[in-house]
Design a protein around this motif. Structure first.
Motif, PDB file in Angstrom:
ATOM      1  N   LEU A  54       0.820  -1.206   0.000  1.00 18.57           N
ATOM      2  CA  LEU A  54       0.000   0.000   0.000  1.00 18.57           C
ATOM      3  C   LEU A  54       0.858   1.261   0.000  1.00 18.57           C
ATOM      4  CD1 LEU A  54      -2.706   1.491   0.186  1.00 18.57           C
ATOM      5  CD2 LEU A  54      -2.577   1.218   2.682  1.00 18.57           C
ATOM      6  N   GLY A  55       1.876   1.327   0.855  1.00 20.32           N
ATOM      7  CA  GLY A  55       2.727   2.508   0.919  1.00 20.32           C
ATOM      8  C   GLY A  55       3.420   2.780  -0.407  1.00 20.32           C
ATOM      9  N   THR A  56       3.950   1.737  -1.024  1.00 19.91           N
ATOM     10  CA  THR A  56       4.609   1.884  -2.324  1.00 19.91           C
ATOM     11  C   THR A  56       3.619   2.372  -3.368  1.00 19.91           C
ATOM     12  OG1 THR A  56       6.192   0.151  -1.765  1.00 19.91           O
ATOM     13  CG2 THR A  56       5.895   0.650  -4.109  1.00 19.91           C
ATOM     14  N   ALA A  57       2.431   1.805  -3.372  1.00 21.11           N
ATOM     15  CA  ALA A  57       1.407   2.223  -4.337  1.00 21.11           C
ATOM     16  C   ALA A  57       1.013   3.679  -4.114  1.00 21.11           C
ATOM     17  CB  ALA A  57       0.181   1.315  -4.230  1.00 21.11           C
ATOM     18  N   MET A  58       0.848   4.082  -2.850  1.00 21.82           N
ATOM     19  CA  MET A  58       0.482   5.474  -2.591  1.00 21.82           C
ATOM     20  C   MET A  58       1.602   6.427  -3.002  1.00 21.82           C
ATOM     21  SD  MET A  58      -1.994   5.564   0.792  1.00 21.82           S
ATOM     22  CE  MET A  58      -0.800   4.938   1.959  1.00 21.82           C
ATOM     23  N   LEU A  59       2.865   6.015  -2.856  1.00 22.28           N
ATOM     24  CA  LEU A  59       3.977   6.849  -3.324  1.00 22.28           C
ATOM     25  C   LEU A  59       3.977   6.964  -4.840  1.00 22.28           C
ATOM     26  CD1 LEU A  59       7.002   5.874  -1.055  1.00 22.28           C
ATOM     27  CD2 LEU A  59       5.753   8.046  -1.102  1.00 22.28           C
ATOM     28  N   THR A  60       3.649   5.885  -5.527  1.00 23.98           N
ATOM     29  CA  THR A  60       3.558   5.921  -6.988  1.00 23.98           C
ATOM     30  C   THR A  60       2.471   6.891  -7.425  1.00 23.98           C
ATOM     31  OG1 THR A  60       4.355   3.650  -7.155  1.00 23.98           O
ATOM     32  CG2 THR A  60       3.103   4.505  -9.044  1.00 23.98           C
ATOM     33  N   ILE A  61       1.345   6.829  -6.765  1.00 22.63           N
ATOM     34  CA  ILE A  61       0.232   7.728  -7.087  1.00 22.63           C
ATOM     35  C   ILE A  61       0.586   9.165  -6.702  1.00 22.63           C
ATOM     36  CG2 ILE A  61      -2.154   8.272  -6.465  1.00 22.63           C
ATOM     37  CD1 ILE A  61      -2.497   5.107  -6.301  1.00 22.63           C
ATOM     38  N   ALA A  62       1.301   9.334  -5.583  1.00 20.48           N
ATOM     39  CA  ALA A  62       1.741  10.672  -5.188  1.00 20.48           C
ATOM     40  C   ALA A  62       2.654  11.269  -6.248  1.00 20.48           C
ATOM     41  CB  ALA A  62       2.452  10.617  -3.840  1.00 20.48           C
ATOM     42  N   ALA A  63       3.553  10.468  -6.803  1.00 23.89           N
ATOM     43  CA  ALA A  63       4.457  10.959  -7.854  1.00 23.89           C
ATOM     44  C   ALA A  63       3.659  11.379  -9.085  1.00 23.89           C
ATOM     45  CB  ALA A  63       5.494   9.904  -8.203  1.00 23.89           C
ATOM     46  N   GLN A  64       2.652  10.612  -9.440  1.00 23.83           N
ATOM     47  CA  GLN A  64       1.799  10.988 -10.575  1.00 23.83           C
ATOM     48  C   GLN A  64       1.077  12.294 -10.283  1.00 23.83           C
ATOM     49  OE1 GLN A  64      -1.139   8.119 -11.999  1.00 23.83           O
ATOM     50  NE2 GLN A  64      -2.478   9.836 -12.457  1.00 23.83           N
ATOM     51  N   TRP A  65       0.528  12.404  -9.094  1.00 24.01           N
ATOM     52  CA  TRP A  65      -0.183  13.616  -8.676  1.00 24.01           C
ATOM     53  C   TRP A  65       0.750  14.815  -8.791  1.00 24.01           C
ATOM     54  CZ3 TRP A  65       0.120  17.472  -5.027  1.00 24.01           C
ATOM     55  CH2 TRP A  65      -1.063  18.133  -4.660  1.00 24.01           C
ATOM     56  N   ALA A  66       1.997  14.646  -8.311  1.00 24.66           N
ATOM     57  CA  ALA A  66       2.979  15.729  -8.354  1.00 24.66           C
ATOM     58  C   ALA A  66       3.337  16.095  -9.798  1.00 24.66           C
ATOM     59  CB  ALA A  66       4.227  15.323  -7.569  1.00 24.66           C
ATOM     60  N   ARG A  67       3.599  15.089 -10.636  1.00 17.29           N
ATOM     61  CA  ARG A  67       3.917  15.365 -12.048  1.00 17.29           C
ATOM     62  C   ARG A  67       2.757  16.064 -12.742  1.00 17.29           C
ATOM     63  NH1 ARG A  67       6.645  10.467 -11.566  1.00 17.29           N
ATOM     64  NH2 ARG A  67       4.833   9.288 -12.224  1.00 17.29           N
ATOM     65  N   ASP A  68       1.536  15.659 -12.428  1.00 20.94           N
ATOM     66  CA  ASP A  68       0.359  16.291 -13.039  1.00 20.94           C
ATOM     67  C   ASP A  68       0.280  17.776 -12.688  1.00 20.94           C
ATOM     68  OD1 ASP A  68      -0.371  13.838 -14.106  1.00 20.94           O
ATOM     69  OD2 ASP A  68      -2.025  13.499 -12.693  1.00 20.94           O
ATOM     70  N   ARG A  69       0.956  18.182 -11.627  1.00 21.80           N
ATOM     71  CA  ARG A  69       0.956  19.584 -11.197  1.00 21.80           C
ATOM     72  C   ARG A  69       2.261  20.296 -11.535  1.00 21.80           C
ATOM     73  NH1 ARG A  69      -2.455  16.528  -9.227  1.00 21.80           N
ATOM     74  NH2 ARG A  69      -4.473  17.256  -8.465  1.00 21.80           N
ATOM     75  N   GLY A  70       3.066  19.654 -12.390  1.00 20.28           N
ATOM     76  CA  GLY A  70       4.295  20.269 -12.874  1.00 20.28           C
ATOM     77  C   GLY A  70       5.484  20.166 -11.949  1.00 20.28           C
ATOM     78  N   ALA A  71       5.410  19.349 -10.925  1.00 23.33           N
ATOM     79  CA  ALA A  71       6.524  19.217  -9.982  1.00 23.33           C
ATOM     80  C   ALA A  71       7.655  18.393 -10.589  1.00 23.33           C
ATOM     81  CB  ALA A  71       6.050  18.568  -8.686  1.00 23.33           C
ATOM     82  N   ALA A  72       8.874  18.711 -10.177  1.00 22.06           N
ATOM     83  CA  ALA A  72      10.056  17.979 -10.621  1.00 22.06           C
ATOM     84  C   ALA A  72      10.576  17.033  -9.544  1.00 22.06           C
ATOM     85  CB  ALA A  72      11.156  18.958 -11.018  1.00 22.06           C
ATOM     86  N   SER A  73      10.095  17.202  -8.315  1.00 20.61           N
ATOM     87  CA  SER A  73      10.552  16.356  -7.214  1.00 20.61           C
ATOM     88  C   SER A  73       9.491  16.312  -6.121  1.00 20.61           C
ATOM     89  CB  SER A  73      11.877  16.875  -6.637  1.00 20.61           C
ATOM     90  OG  SER A  73      11.691  18.144  -6.042  1.00 20.61           O
ATOM     91  N   MET A  74       9.721  15.409  -5.171  1.00 17.84           N
ATOM     92  CA  MET A  74       8.910  15.323  -3.968  1.00 17.84           C
ATOM     93  C   MET A  74       9.864  15.319  -2.783  1.00 17.84           C
ATOM     94  SD  MET A  74       5.861  12.597  -4.936  1.00 17.84           S
ATOM     95  CE  MET A  74       6.903  11.160  -4.752  1.00 17.84           C
ATOM     96  N   HIS A  75       9.362  15.751  -1.637  1.00 15.71           N
ATOM     97  CA  HIS A  75      10.150  15.676  -0.415  1.00 15.71           C
ATOM     98  C   HIS A  75       9.244  15.321   0.750  1.00 15.71           C
ATOM     99  CE1 HIS A  75       8.734  19.883  -0.358  1.00 15.71           C
ATOM    100  NE2 HIS A  75       8.936  19.866   0.956  1.00 15.71           N
ATOM    101  N   LEU A  76       9.855  14.828   1.816  1.00 15.43           N
ATOM    102  CA  LEU A  76       9.128  14.446   3.016  1.00 15.43           C
ATOM    103  C   LEU A  76      10.081  14.482   4.199  1.00 15.43           C
ATOM    104  CD1 LEU A  76      10.168  11.337   3.594  1.00 15.43           C
ATOM    105  CD2 LEU A  76       8.476  10.788   1.860  1.00 15.43           C
ATOM    106  N   PHE A  77       9.526  14.333   5.382  1.00  9.98           N
ATOM    107  CA  PHE A  77      10.311  14.327   6.606  1.00  9.98           C
ATOM    108  C   PHE A  77      10.056  13.031   7.360  1.00  9.98           C
ATOM    109  CE2 PHE A  77       9.846  18.702   5.417  1.00  9.98           C
ATOM    110  CZ  PHE A  77      11.121  19.218   5.630  1.00  9.98           C
ATOM    111  N   VAL A  78      11.124  12.472   7.925  1.00  8.60           N
ATOM    112  CA  VAL A  78      11.075  11.233   8.694  1.00  8.60           C
ATOM    113  C   VAL A  78      11.781  11.487  10.023  1.00  8.60           C
ATOM    114  CG1 VAL A  78      11.762   8.805   8.762  1.00  8.60           C
ATOM    115  CG2 VAL A  78      11.206   9.855   6.573  1.00  8.60           C
ATOM    116  N   LEU A  79      11.197  11.038  11.114  1.00  4.67           N
ATOM    117  CA  LEU A  79      11.881  11.167  12.408  1.00  4.67           C
ATOM    118  C   LEU A  79      13.147  10.313  12.396  1.00  4.67           C
ATOM    119  CD1 LEU A  79       8.948  11.053  14.985  1.00  4.67           C
ATOM    120  CD2 LEU A  79       9.933  13.011  13.778  1.00  4.67           C
ATOM    121  N   GLU A  80      14.228  10.906  12.863  1.00  5.70           N
ATOM    122  CA  GLU A  80      15.525  10.229  12.801  1.00  5.70           C
ATOM    123  C   GLU A  80      15.526   8.834  13.429  1.00  5.70           C
ATOM    124  OE1 GLU A  80      19.962  11.850  13.059  1.00  5.70           O
ATOM    125  OE2 GLU A  80      18.886  12.033  14.955  1.00  5.70           O
ATOM    126  N   PRO A  81      14.842   8.601  14.556  1.00  2.00           N
ATOM    127  CA  PRO A  81      14.851   7.248  15.121  1.00  2.00           C
ATOM    128  C   PRO A  81      13.935   6.252  14.396  1.00  2.00           C
ATOM    129  CG  PRO A  81      14.344   8.903  16.813  1.00  2.00           C
ATOM    130  CD  PRO A  81      14.272   9.572  15.485  1.00  2.00           C
TER     131      PRO A  81
END
Length: 180
Positions: A115-142
């Motif tokens: 599910l997570g991988t699929a949602m990331l794939t869809i997120a990338a499509q969503w971003a490209r559809d809006r003209g984005a060249a990249s995505m970013h996110l934040f993860v807690l270090e631990p």
């Protein structure tokens, strides 16, 4: 409610995505709290996870949906067998042409299903559809499991930021993924 239809995927997923609306704020808050209670146990204080987090997440999502309604982004809810199993919140591209994956959560029972991988794939499509060249996110270090998940999918560490969550100081790692 509108269903999000991926246009570039050749993969058939055992779930559908629908766009969340403001009335979904309590559902999103509950899924978010459930995911954090599982993923952040031992990272954030138990007292926060057990007593304060649900109300804090509900207040957060009520405010966040106001921002989203003003064009700040979108939340997509993953549904399987008529029940929600996860969600992704995406922020509109910033001045650098990058979409923030503000939240990506699979409920504990849906982890390891793709599910997570699929949602990331869809997120990338969503971003490209809006003209984005990249995505970013934040993860807690631990959060070693999340770091491994993102790194195994091509995300790269781009920085570290001091933050506060659950009443404690933490380090949030910024990860980026080119999609253009």
């Amino acid at each position: 409610m509108p269903m999000f239809q991926p246009t570039t995927s050749t993969t058939s997923w055992p779930f559908t995505l629908r766009q969340a609306i403001s009335a979904d704020a309590p559902l999103i808050a509950a899924m978010h709290a459930q995911s954090w209670a599982s993923a952040y146990r031992g990272i954030l204080p138990d007292d926060f996870l057990d007593r304060e987090m649900s109300a804090e997440r509900e207040a957060h999502w009520n405010k966040r949906f106001e921002e989203l309604a003003a064009g700040a982004g979108e939340v997509l809810i993953a549904i399987q067998d008529d029940r929600p199993i996860g969600f992704v919140c995406l922020a509109a591209p910033d001045d650098n042409g990058s979409v923030l994956v503000d939240n990506l959560h699979a409920l504990p029972g849906a982890k390891g299903t793709g599910l997570g991988t699929a949602m990331l794939t869809i997120a990338a499509q969503w971003a490209r559809d809006r003209g984005a060249a990249s995505m970013h996110l934040f993860v807690l270090e631990p959060n070693v499991a999340a770091i491994g998940f993102y790194e195994s999918r091509g995300w790269r560490l781009a920085g570290r930021e001091n933050d506060t969550m659950g009443g404690i100081d933490i380090i949030a790692l910024r990860y980026v993924l080119p999609i253009g």
